[in-house]
Structures are given as C-alpha cells and as structure tokens.
Design a protein around this motif. Structure first.
Motif, PDB file in Angstrom:
ATOM      1  N   HIS A  43       0.867  -1.192   0.000  1.00 31.49           N
ATOM      2  CA  HIS A  43       0.000   0.000   0.000  1.00 31.49           C
ATOM      3  C   HIS A  43       0.901   1.238   0.000  1.00 31.49           C
ATOM      4  CE1 HIS A  43      -3.203   2.787   0.921  1.00 31.49           C
ATOM      5  NE2 HIS A  43      -2.432   3.271   1.883  1.00 31.49           N
ATOM      6  N   ARG A  44       0.659   2.133  -0.956  1.00 38.58           N
ATOM      7  CA  ARG A  44       1.450   3.367  -1.087  1.00 38.58           C
ATOM      8  C   ARG A  44       0.541   4.581  -0.998  1.00 38.58           C
ATOM      9  NH1 ARG A  44       3.318  -0.124  -5.092  1.00 38.58           N
ATOM     10  NH2 ARG A  44       5.563  -0.449  -5.124  1.00 38.58           N
ATOM     11  N   GLU A  45       1.071   5.639  -0.392  1.00 37.85           N
ATOM     12  CA  GLU A  45       0.343   6.904  -0.351  1.00 37.85           C
ATOM     13  C   GLU A  45       1.345   8.051  -0.524  1.00 37.85           C
ATOM     14  OE1 GLU A  45      -2.232   9.568   2.784  1.00 37.85           O
ATOM     15  OE2 GLU A  45      -2.295   7.376   2.977  1.00 37.85           O
ATOM     16  N   TYR A  46       1.060   8.917  -1.487  1.00 33.92           N
ATOM     17  CA  TYR A  46       1.918  10.068  -1.763  1.00 33.92           C
ATOM     18  C   TYR A  46       1.153  11.338  -1.417  1.00 33.92           C
ATOM     19  CZ  TYR A  46       4.488   6.672  -4.584  1.00 33.92           C
ATOM     20  OH  TYR A  46       5.186   5.573  -5.011  1.00 33.92           O
ATOM     21  N   THR A  47       1.837  12.288  -0.793  1.00 32.41           N
ATOM     22  CA  THR A  47       1.234  13.591  -0.515  1.00 32.41           C
ATOM     23  C   THR A  47       2.229  14.677  -0.887  1.00 32.41           C
ATOM     24  OG1 THR A  47       1.998  13.574   1.785  1.00 32.41           O
ATOM     25  CG2 THR A  47      -0.222  12.700   1.368  1.00 32.41           C
ATOM     26  N   TYR A  57       6.025  10.084   1.059  1.00 35.09           N
ATOM     27  CA  TYR A  57       5.638   8.756   0.590  1.00 35.09           C
ATOM     28  C   TYR A  57       5.505   7.894   1.829  1.00 35.09           C
ATOM     29  CZ  TYR A  57       6.634   3.977  -1.109  1.00 35.09           C
ATOM     30  OH  TYR A  57       6.608   2.628  -1.347  1.00 35.09           O
ATOM     31  N   TRP A  59       4.344   3.941   3.128  1.00 31.13           N
ATOM     32  CA  TRP A  59       4.088   2.594   2.644  1.00 31.13           C
ATOM     33  C   TRP A  59       3.796   1.677   3.815  1.00 31.13           C
ATOM     34  CZ3 TRP A  59       8.888   4.336   3.661  1.00 31.13           C
ATOM     35  CH2 TRP A  59       9.732   3.501   4.380  1.00 31.13           C
TER      36      TRP A  59
END
Length: 152
Positions: A43-47, A57, A59
C-alpha cells in the motif's frame, strides 16, 4: 547517541539535472528502487508536490517491505535530502542524502551519485548490522537508477 553511516556510489552517464528528478520525485522511485517487488500488495500513499520539499511517501506491506514514511527535506542541484522513518519491523529514524557531483569521466556530461544513510546506533543495529542489510540494496538501487536514467 552515535550514528552509523552506510554509503554507496555510482557514475551515471547523464548530467545532474537528468538524475535529480528520479531522486526528488518519490513517485519515480518505483522505476529504480531496490525494494520494489518486496510486496506485490504494498500500500502506497503520496502527498505534497512531487519533487518538492515536503513531499511524502508512506508505505505499508508484508514483513519484508515493512512500513514507514519518507519526506523530502532538501532539493537543490547538488542533491536531495530525505527523512526516512520506519515503523515496522522496528522503529527507526534515519537521514538519507543523495549527493550529485558533475563529472566528465565518460563520453559526455556525467554525474557521480552518492547515496548515504545515517542511522542512530541502537541495540537493533548491533544485532542486524546496517552495512550488511542495506549496503547491497543501495548497490542494486544505484545500478537500477543508472540504467533508468541512461535509458532516458
């Protein structure tokens, strides 16, 4: 508290301006990171604004991938700084720095890239020496970064 430093280097046959976006934009790490593929369900999330100070980033994955965040702390023509915080498999706060030095050792403008991580010396780093854990990963990542940048 003392620190441990792990450092690796590679020469890339491209100018620093061609290397910099691959390091500063955390979304582009998927093309060269040595840890890509550690967890196919990662699971990745970029802001934030990609390639800019403050971009992050986060993870979360299996035991091999672990979990954590990276935050860009510095971007300039000479390199990129990143705050790296692991939450799994154990907590650790580290400082990453990529130094880019112009070098004309090849057929055209080139860049010497140094990937350095500074980590606090802890009980866990005595059990699991960072040099042995991440040194080979840095070497793999730099080879993949070189290939990615030189392909254009």
């Amino acid at each position: 508290m003392s620190t441990i430093t792990v450092e690796r280097r590679v020469h890339v046959e491209a100018p620093p301006a061609a290397v910099l976006p691959h390091l500063a934009d955390l979304t582009r790490w998927r093309s060269w990171s040595p840890w890509e593929g550690a967890d196919p369900d990662l699971h990745r999330e970029y802001t934030g604004d990609p390639g800019s100070v403050g971009a992050t980033y986060a993870w979360s994955g299996n035991r091999k991938a672990g979990a954590g965040t990276m935050r860009v702390t510095e971007v300039d023509p000479s390199g990129v700084g990143i705050a790296l915080d692991f939450t799994k498999p154990f907590r650790s706060s580290n400082v990453i720095r990529f130094d880019l030095t112009p070098s004309g050792t090849g057929t055209g403008p080139g860049t010497d890239v140094v990937w350095r991580m500074e980590s606090p010396r802890t009980f866990m780093t005595r059990i699991f020496p960072l040099e042995k854990l991440v040194g080979p990963d840095f070497e793999k990542g730099l080879r993949q970064l070189k290939a990615t940048v030189e392909r254009g």
